[in-house]
Design a protein around this motif. Sequence first.
Motif, PDB file in Angstrom:
ATOM      1  N   TYR A  95     -28.688 -10.995 -37.135  1.00 58.24           N
ATOM      2  CA  TYR A  95     -29.297 -10.275 -38.245  1.00 58.24           C
ATOM      3  C   TYR A  95     -29.504  -8.841 -37.771  1.00 58.24           C
ATOM      4  CZ  TYR A  95     -33.673 -11.179 -35.700  1.00 58.24           C
ATOM      5  OH  TYR A  95     -34.640 -11.252 -34.729  1.00 58.24           O
ATOM      6  N   GLY A  96     -30.113  -8.019 -38.593  1.00 60.59           N
ATOM      7  CA  GLY A  96     -30.152  -6.590 -38.282  1.00 60.59           C
ATOM      8  C   GLY A  96     -30.827  -6.225 -36.985  1.00 60.59           C
ATOM      9  N   TRP A  97     -31.804  -7.019 -36.558  1.00 61.77           N
ATOM     10  CA  TRP A  97     -32.581  -6.682 -35.373  1.00 61.77           C
ATOM     11  C   TRP A  97     -32.383  -7.666 -34.225  1.00 61.77           C
ATOM     12  CZ3 TRP A  97     -33.831  -5.900 -40.333  1.00 61.77           C
ATOM     13  CH2 TRP A  97     -34.262  -4.622 -40.709  1.00 61.77           C
ATOM     14  N   GLY A  98     -31.471  -8.617 -34.367  1.00 63.73           N
ATOM     15  CA  GLY A  98     -31.316  -9.608 -33.321  1.00 63.73           C
ATOM     16  C   GLY A  98     -29.948 -10.260 -33.342  1.00 63.73           C
ATOM     17  N   SER A  99     -29.570 -10.814 -32.191  1.00 66.99           N
ATOM     18  CA  SER A  99     -28.289 -11.495 -32.049  1.00 66.99           C
ATOM     19  C   SER A  99     -28.404 -12.413 -30.843  1.00 66.99           C
ATOM     20  CB  SER A  99     -27.172 -10.470 -31.849  1.00 66.99           C
ATOM     21  OG  SER A  99     -25.942 -11.091 -31.553  1.00 66.99           O
ATOM     22  N   TYR A 100     -28.084 -13.694 -31.039  1.00 67.22           N
ATOM     23  CA  TYR A 100     -28.197 -14.614 -29.914  1.00 67.22           C
ATOM     24  C   TYR A 100     -27.267 -15.805 -30.111  1.00 67.22           C
ATOM     25  CZ  TYR A 100     -31.487 -17.094 -33.040  1.00 67.22           C
ATOM     26  OH  TYR A 100     -32.085 -17.740 -34.099  1.00 67.22           O
ATOM     27  N   THR A 101     -26.948 -16.462 -29.007  1.00 67.11           N
ATOM     28  CA  THR A 101     -26.105 -17.651 -29.028  1.00 67.11           C
ATOM     29  C   THR A 101     -26.852 -18.803 -28.382  1.00 67.11           C
ATOM     30  OG1 THR A 101     -25.076 -16.958 -26.950  1.00 67.11           O
ATOM     31  CG2 THR A 101     -23.931 -16.381 -28.980  1.00 67.11           C
ATOM     32  N   PHE A 102     -26.485 -20.006 -28.797  1.00 67.13           N
ATOM     33  CA  PHE A 102     -27.059 -21.194 -28.170  1.00 67.13           C
ATOM     34  C   PHE A 102     -26.047 -22.316 -28.223  1.00 67.13           C
ATOM     35  CE2 PHE A 102     -28.563 -20.968 -32.555  1.00 67.13           C
ATOM     36  CZ  PHE A 102     -28.328 -22.243 -33.074  1.00 67.13           C
ATOM     37  N   ALA A 103     -26.220 -23.266 -27.330  1.00 73.71           N
ATOM     38  CA  ALA A 103     -25.309 -24.392 -27.217  1.00 73.71           C
ATOM     39  C   ALA A 103     -25.898 -25.617 -27.903  1.00 73.71           C
ATOM     40  CB  ALA A 103     -25.033 -24.684 -25.741  1.00 73.71           C
ATOM     41  N   ALA A 104     -25.073 -26.640 -28.057  1.00 69.96           N
ATOM     42  CA  ALA A 104     -25.537 -27.869 -28.695  1.00 69.96           C
ATOM     43  C   ALA A 104     -26.525 -28.626 -27.816  1.00 69.96           C
ATOM     44  CB  ALA A 104     -24.344 -28.762 -29.044  1.00 69.96           C
ATOM     45  N   LEU A 152     -28.091 -19.180 -24.424  1.00 69.77           N
ATOM     46  CA  LEU A 152     -27.113 -18.821 -23.405  1.00 69.77           C
ATOM     47  C   LEU A 152     -27.426 -17.477 -22.767  1.00 69.77           C
ATOM     48  CD1 LEU A 152     -23.827 -19.966 -25.169  1.00 69.77           C
ATOM     49  CD2 LEU A 152     -25.260 -21.222 -23.546  1.00 69.77           C
ATOM     50  N   GLY A 153     -28.329 -16.720 -23.377  1.00 70.19           N
ATOM     51  CA  GLY A 153     -28.684 -15.422 -22.802  1.00 70.19           C
ATOM     52  C   GLY A 153     -27.589 -14.386 -22.927  1.00 70.19           C
ATOM     53  N   VAL A 154     -26.681 -14.566 -23.872  1.00 68.78           N
ATOM     54  CA  VAL A 154     -25.599 -13.612 -24.113  1.00 68.78           C
ATOM     55  C   VAL A 154     -25.393 -13.526 -25.621  1.00 68.78           C
ATOM     56  CG1 VAL A 154     -24.425 -14.005 -21.916  1.00 68.78           C
ATOM     57  CG2 VAL A 154     -23.860 -15.417 -23.904  1.00 68.78           C
ATOM     58  N   SER A 155     -24.644 -12.538 -26.045  1.00 67.10           N
ATOM     59  CA  SER A 155     -24.413 -12.345 -27.468  1.00 67.10           C
ATOM     60  C   SER A 155     -23.068 -11.684 -27.675  1.00 67.10           C
ATOM     61  CB  SER A 155     -25.511 -11.459 -28.062  1.00 67.10           C
ATOM     62  OG  SER A 155     -25.216 -11.082 -29.389  1.00 67.10           O
ATOM     63  N   PRO A 156     -22.439 -11.925 -28.820  1.00 67.39           N
ATOM     64  CA  PRO A 156     -21.241 -11.138 -29.134  1.00 67.39           C
ATOM     65  C   PRO A 156     -21.617  -9.701 -29.452  1.00 67.39           C
ATOM     66  CG  PRO A 156     -21.888 -12.436 -31.034  1.00 67.39           C
ATOM     67  CD  PRO A 156     -22.763 -12.876 -29.888  1.00 67.39           C
ATOM     68  N   THR A 157     -20.636  -8.832 -29.415  1.00 68.39           N
ATOM     69  CA  THR A 157     -20.825  -7.470 -29.900  1.00 68.39           C
ATOM     70  C   THR A 157     -20.904  -7.521 -31.429  1.00 68.39           C
ATOM     71  OG1 THR A 157     -19.571  -6.599 -28.039  1.00 68.39           O
ATOM     72  CG2 THR A 157     -19.862  -5.155 -29.939  1.00 68.39           C
ATOM     73  N   VAL A 158     -21.898  -6.842 -31.990  1.00 69.01           N
ATOM     74  CA  VAL A 158     -22.125  -6.863 -33.438  1.00 69.01           C
ATOM     75  C   VAL A 158     -21.978  -5.443 -33.970  1.00 69.01           C
ATOM     76  CG1 VAL A 158     -23.736  -7.449 -35.289  1.00 69.01           C
ATOM     77  CG2 VAL A 158     -23.717  -8.794 -33.166  1.00 69.01           C
ATOM     78  N   ALA A 159     -21.223  -5.279 -35.046  1.00 69.71           N
ATOM     79  CA  ALA A 159     -21.054  -3.975 -35.680  1.00 69.71           C
ATOM     80  C   ALA A 159     -20.949  -4.171 -37.181  1.00 69.71           C
ATOM     81  CB  ALA A 159     -19.815  -3.257 -35.151  1.00 69.71           C
ATOM     82  N   ALA A 160     -21.374  -3.152 -37.935  1.00 68.02           N
ATOM     83  CA  ALA A 160     -21.311  -3.225 -39.396  1.00 68.02           C
ATOM     84  C   ALA A 160     -20.703  -1.944 -39.938  1.00 68.02           C
ATOM     85  CB  ALA A 160     -22.700  -3.454 -39.981  1.00 68.02           C
TER      86      ALA A 160
END
Length: 878
Positions: A777-786, A798-806
Amino acid sequence: MRWLTSALALPLVACGSDTPPPAPVESTTASAPAEADTTCPDFETSPLLHVPSPDWRKQVVYMLFIDRFDDGDPDNNDTGAGEYDPTSPAHFNGGDLQGVIDRLDYLQSLGVTTVWISPPVENQLWSTPYAAAGWHGYWAVDFKKVDPHFGDLETYQRLSHELHCRGMYLIQDIVANHVGNFYAWNGPYDPENRAENFYLLEEDTAYRDRPTQPPFDQVDIRDPEQAAADIYHWAPEIDDFDDPEKQFTWSLGLLSDINTTNPVVIEAFKETYRYWIEAVGVDGYRIDTVIYVDHPFWHRFLHDDNGIMAAARGTGRDHFLQFGEVLVASEPFQTDGEKRITAYFGTPERPELNSMLGFPLYYTIGRVLAQGQPAAQLAFRIEQHMTQYPDPQVTPTFIDNHDTMRFLGSGSQAAFRQALALIYALPGIPILYQGTEQALQEPRQAMFEGGWGAEPGIFDESSSHFRWLQELAALRASGPIWTEGDLTVLFGEEAGPGLVAFRRDLGTESALVVLNSANHGVLVDGLAAAGTWSRSFGDGAPDALTSKADGTLTFALEARAFAIFSPTPPAADVGQSTPRAALAIETPIPTEAIGEDFILSGTVEPGITALRLLRNGNLDDALDFAVAGDGRWEVEVPVRDLGTAREFLQVYEPVSGALSPRWPFEATVIDAAMAGSAEDAPDDAFGPTGDYLSPQQPASGSQREILGARWRASGRNLELRLTMAEVTNVWKPPNGFDNLLLSTFFAVPGQDSVRALPLMNADMPGEAGWSLAHVGYGWGSYTFAAGGATAARQGDRLGVSPTVAADKAAREITLVFERAKLGVDDWEGVEVYVTTWSHNGEGGYSLIEPEPSNWNFGGAPPDASRLMDTLQFRISAN
């Protein structure tokens, strides 16, 4: 300098209000805070309200919401207006000032020295447009009364007394920009005739009161006398935060915006906030929404002869701390956020605030430690923390904030531990948000039994994070180097996650601080820190380090290591027990980008039979390869991952420790091995039943409507480009889009999976399960596993995130998932399920109710699926 001064013995000054509070008791002023023992004066006869200002550099601050911290007096929970429901996040839950008093032993054990409380003032009982009560304190009806839910003036004075008796201090959160939301327009807004279509919200709801404190009670522009008083701006919501006029004169959300250029308003606020200093003994203010109030107000409010600083000096406080909120980030390697923040310090001729919350550092800590951005971003931001602010030692630092998602909402437990250690090791005032010490993930859950989201036994002094913070508090108190020392940044890895290193120095004392932001071990080479060092704090690093002849260090750091080293005299037998092998790379360093696999070659002295290839210092993913009998070697380096990355290679001989210099190159893969697209029907973002209604606030439009997706993949990188019906950035979000929460689920062949979509009251379609998920979302980005995921809990971060751009004009949101972060070796055959919704202010999923409100969805019961629009497709080479 030290901020302790002699205090002046003054009686309390009870500033008048429309309905006077209980008469304050007489105060005792001390030359220094008393210890928490029997020497503390009796509150009933000699309350200890006024003490000298502390040395703020040495403080550890704990921020709490009064309503959500602890319920010390159940008798004040419910006033009977329907505003109390401890099972609801939108209602008063029952926490109060007595609950804070009852937990001071807990806070002091944690190492806290100062308590920052949310505004204790009387608040709006209920807001129908927000579908919430003013439990948080920021929707005032009277800035000079204690809210009855929290206690009374005497209880507040007792909190001040108890803190001061322990040598602790009190910071009150204050607001000067707005009250609650009391008016609106039922037709178009005309700036030339602001009364047209205007109405008071209380006309629709009997229990909603207008402000009661003069002059803020003059809220009705239709009344000629109130209009002439000009106490409010009477303007709609800000729709352009880059427009200075709207920033200062329009309304933040639906809140009634106060005209802070009006001299009557300025005097009222000075009187109001002098009162809390003089009557209660507040030691500092945190100031909300500073950025929405004009600069001249802050100078007059704080520095007039009858302003806040004069009142503080009159009670013996010569460094009354005021730190303001300007909630902005800085772009990587830029200082745009710091520039906006430091404007509120004013000038020597016209000073304003004396401290500001360090939001750019906060955001960068999250990007690097929780989302896996290059470590160099953090090194750069630390340097700006030291150079952009007038006094970085009194600039508050934090990793959790009550207006944003918690660090653990996006970061792993290991990254969380690192981040906490970092803010204690940096110059500045570390701030803990309630529940951080217990690793809570929900930003506004209650900490007491029976409150919303409360967990059993939450005040646990034996928990691992509580003990970690105790250790950090002891470290910070161990010597002035941590609170007064200089800082020099030594290194920040540019190629990705990895080493951040800096020194703290004070006189002849030094400390070396290192952390590894990567989820893998790294080999550190060439760190400029001459001498012999022994590890004095932390883990994941060697016990001792000794520099080479060139004054640099080479050593290994484990994944997510944090360690502090102190200089020690070199041991008598220091020396290289095994001579380093002669090792060289002969392949010329390329001057152009490399777009395909290539051969790296070189030599090592005869007798060495095996070497290791390190890519970007990664020890855990090193490639072992053989050496020819004559010492010549070569190794194939794959370049297959989509996109451009600046990388480096090193060749390592682990027995002798021989290590080649960095061999830098740029890897660029333009052509995707797989590409495709998927379309979604237009005008179908109405939930699974087709009856969902979007939130009603003005900025909410068709942002949750997916029109299609395009993907490109090569190697272990995936670029996912989503086309939306609308992309907006009204609220200036760092990720470039607002009014949208994207949840994307990946079913990766061969990986463990679950079907439930956490927190969404839904399952994956068909029989498939997901193994990897991303929320943005606009102020956050995160990943998690099953792993660890259930319907009620998201999986392990996972403590990592994709690069996000709009791209607002193109109506596109782009996510780039990188193999080094997510561990997906091949995207072929991965099923992708994209869903849309919206988020609350702290990044959680917005609620749904039968009827929509400004910020919640409508058209279904609260347990309905949180899916507004969806798109499913499969990544394939065909």
